[in-house]
Scaffold this motif. Structure first.
Motif, PDB file in Angstrom:
ATOM      1  N   ASP A 271       0.822  -1.198   0.000  1.00  0.00           N
ATOM      2  CA  ASP A 271       0.000   0.000   0.000  1.00  0.00           C
ATOM      3  C   ASP A 271       0.862   1.257   0.000  1.00  0.00           C
ATOM      4  O   ASP A 271       0.484   2.285  -0.524  1.00  0.00           O
TER       5      ASP A 271
ATOM      6  N   TYR B 146     -12.929  -7.202   0.195  1.00  0.00           N
ATOM      7  CA  TYR B 146     -13.389  -7.393   1.564  1.00  0.00           C
ATOM      8  C   TYR B 146     -14.510  -8.438   1.628  1.00  0.00           C
ATOM      9  O   TYR B 146     -14.589  -9.210   2.578  1.00  0.00           O
TER      10      TYR B 146
ATOM     11  N   TRP C 212     -14.872  -7.954   9.497  1.00  0.00           N
ATOM     12  CA  TRP C 212     -13.996  -6.784   9.459  1.00  0.00           C
ATOM     13  C   TRP C 212     -14.325  -5.858  10.624  1.00  0.00           C
ATOM     14  O   TRP C 212     -15.487  -5.709  11.000  1.00  0.00           O
TER      15      TRP C 212
ATOM     16  N   GLN D 181      -6.865  -1.506   1.404  1.00  0.00           N
ATOM     17  CA  GLN D 181      -6.619  -2.683   0.578  1.00  0.00           C
ATOM     18  C   GLN D 181      -6.633  -3.934   1.441  1.00  0.00           C
ATOM     19  O   GLN D 181      -6.434  -3.865   2.654  1.00  0.00           O
ATOM     20  N   VAL D 182      -6.851  -5.075   0.796  1.00  0.00           N
ATOM     21  CA  VAL D 182      -6.777  -6.349   1.493  1.00  0.00           C
ATOM     22  C   VAL D 182      -5.486  -7.057   1.095  1.00  0.00           C
ATOM     23  O   VAL D 182      -4.925  -6.809   0.035  1.00  0.00           O
TER      24      VAL D 182
ATOM     25  N   THR E 269      -3.722 -10.886   0.551  1.00  0.00           N
ATOM     26  CA  THR E 269      -4.104 -12.269   0.272  1.00  0.00           C
ATOM     27  C   THR E 269      -2.912 -13.197   0.355  1.00  0.00           C
ATOM     28  O   THR E 269      -1.759 -12.777   0.214  1.00  0.00           O
TER      29      THR E 269
ATOM     30  N   VAL F 282      -8.177 -14.222   1.253  1.00  0.00           N
ATOM     31  CA  VAL F 282      -8.017 -12.942   1.953  1.00  0.00           C
ATOM     32  C   VAL F 282      -7.596 -13.231   3.389  1.00  0.00           C
ATOM     33  O   VAL F 282      -8.257 -13.992   4.110  1.00  0.00           O
TER      34      VAL F 282
ATOM     35  N   GLY G 154      -6.671  -7.002   6.100  1.00  0.00           N
ATOM     36  CA  GLY G 154      -7.013  -5.796   5.360  1.00  0.00           C
ATOM     37  C   GLY G 154      -7.202  -4.635   6.316  1.00  0.00           C
ATOM     38  O   GLY G 154      -7.210  -4.806   7.544  1.00  0.00           O
ATOM     39  N   SER G 155      -7.347  -3.431   5.753  1.00  0.00           N
ATOM     40  CA  SER G 155      -7.412  -2.227   6.570  1.00  0.00           C
ATOM     41  C   SER G 155      -8.569  -1.330   6.153  1.00  0.00           C
ATOM     42  O   SER G 155      -8.944  -1.294   4.979  1.00  0.00           O
TER      43      SER G 155
END
Length: 243
Positions: A39, A54, A61, A76-77, A79, A85, A88-89
């Motif tokens: 990211d 997501y 989440w 972004q996630v 993987t 997955v 993520g954030s």
């Protein structure tokens, strides 16, 4: 020393002076000399992000709870090799830039919540090895490296930043691997309304925290310009609020 939060607001001044999760930071415990977070290398503008990645996750989440009334946005996630997955954030507040407050004097106020799936020891996708289980350290590592992705000391030449980031990212891994060390304190914050202990630390770049939920995932967070002491976390029931 344990600190228990007693007040809740959306945006507060930072407690100390002062994305984005790495794509290849598998759900495993962090490895030494990790690569630069994906990211950080190429942040995707919020307007272009969708909830598709997501929605492929098989875990809940987390984000800031309803006490926070500011902007929310997807990041972004991350993987695994098989496309599963794993983390993520989600962002809250001002969307930070790669050159934020530390270098430009801009007063960005943001908090990013990192959700990491809780995975037991398992075989790697090619069947040749075993991946480590995820842990609170995994969430702490992702949060620490995520904060670095949006930190750039003033007066630093662009050509030196990669070296600086490599050094700081390795230091973040070492800190995440020693959550009982003197660099961390304990902070109690609500998760789904229940007081939950978190490992917490501050630096000139901002703050980082990490803990586990009763829902079976690990939660990390990082931010700057917003106090961590007034935050609370809850399961995101509608990702549309972040799009």
């Amino acid at each position: 020393m344990e600190t228990t939060s007693s007040s809740r607001v959306g945006v507060q001044p930072a407690e100390a002076p002062a994305p984005a999760a790495p794509a290849e930071a598998a759900a495993a415990t962090p490895q030494p000399a990790p690569a630069q977070p994906q990211d950080a290398a190429a942040p995707v503008p919020a307007a272009r992000r969708t909830a598709d990645g997501y929605l492929r996750a098989d875990f809940p989440w987390y984000g800031l709870d309803g006490a926070f009334t500011g902007p929310r946005w997807l990041m972004q996630v991350g993987t695994g090799a098989d496309g599963t997955v794993e983390h993520g954030s989600t962002g809250h507040g001002d969307e930070p830039s790669a050159r934020g407050e530390l270098a430009t004097g801009e007063k960005e106020r943001f908090a990013v919540v990192v959700t990491v799936a809780s995975n037991p020891l398992r075989r790697s996708s090619d069947g040749t090895g075993v991946l480590e289980a995820t842990s609170v350290s995994s969430a702490a590592w992702l949060a620490g490296s995520g904060l670095l992705a949006y930190s750039w000391p003033g007066q630093m030449d662009h050509t030196l930043r990669d070296d600086w980031l490599d050094q700081q990212t390795e230091a973040a891994w070492e800190l995440a691997d020693d959550l009982d060390g003197e660099d961390w304190s304990t902070l109690s914050l609500p998760v789904d309304g229940e007081p939950t202990p978190f490992h917490y630390r501050e630096s000139e770049f901002g703050w980082v925290l990490a803990g586990s939920t009763r829902g079976g995932v690990h939660v990390g967070a990082y931010g700057r310009g917003m106090s961590a002491y007034g935050l609370g976390f809850s399961v995101i029931t509608d990702l549309a609020a972040y799009e």
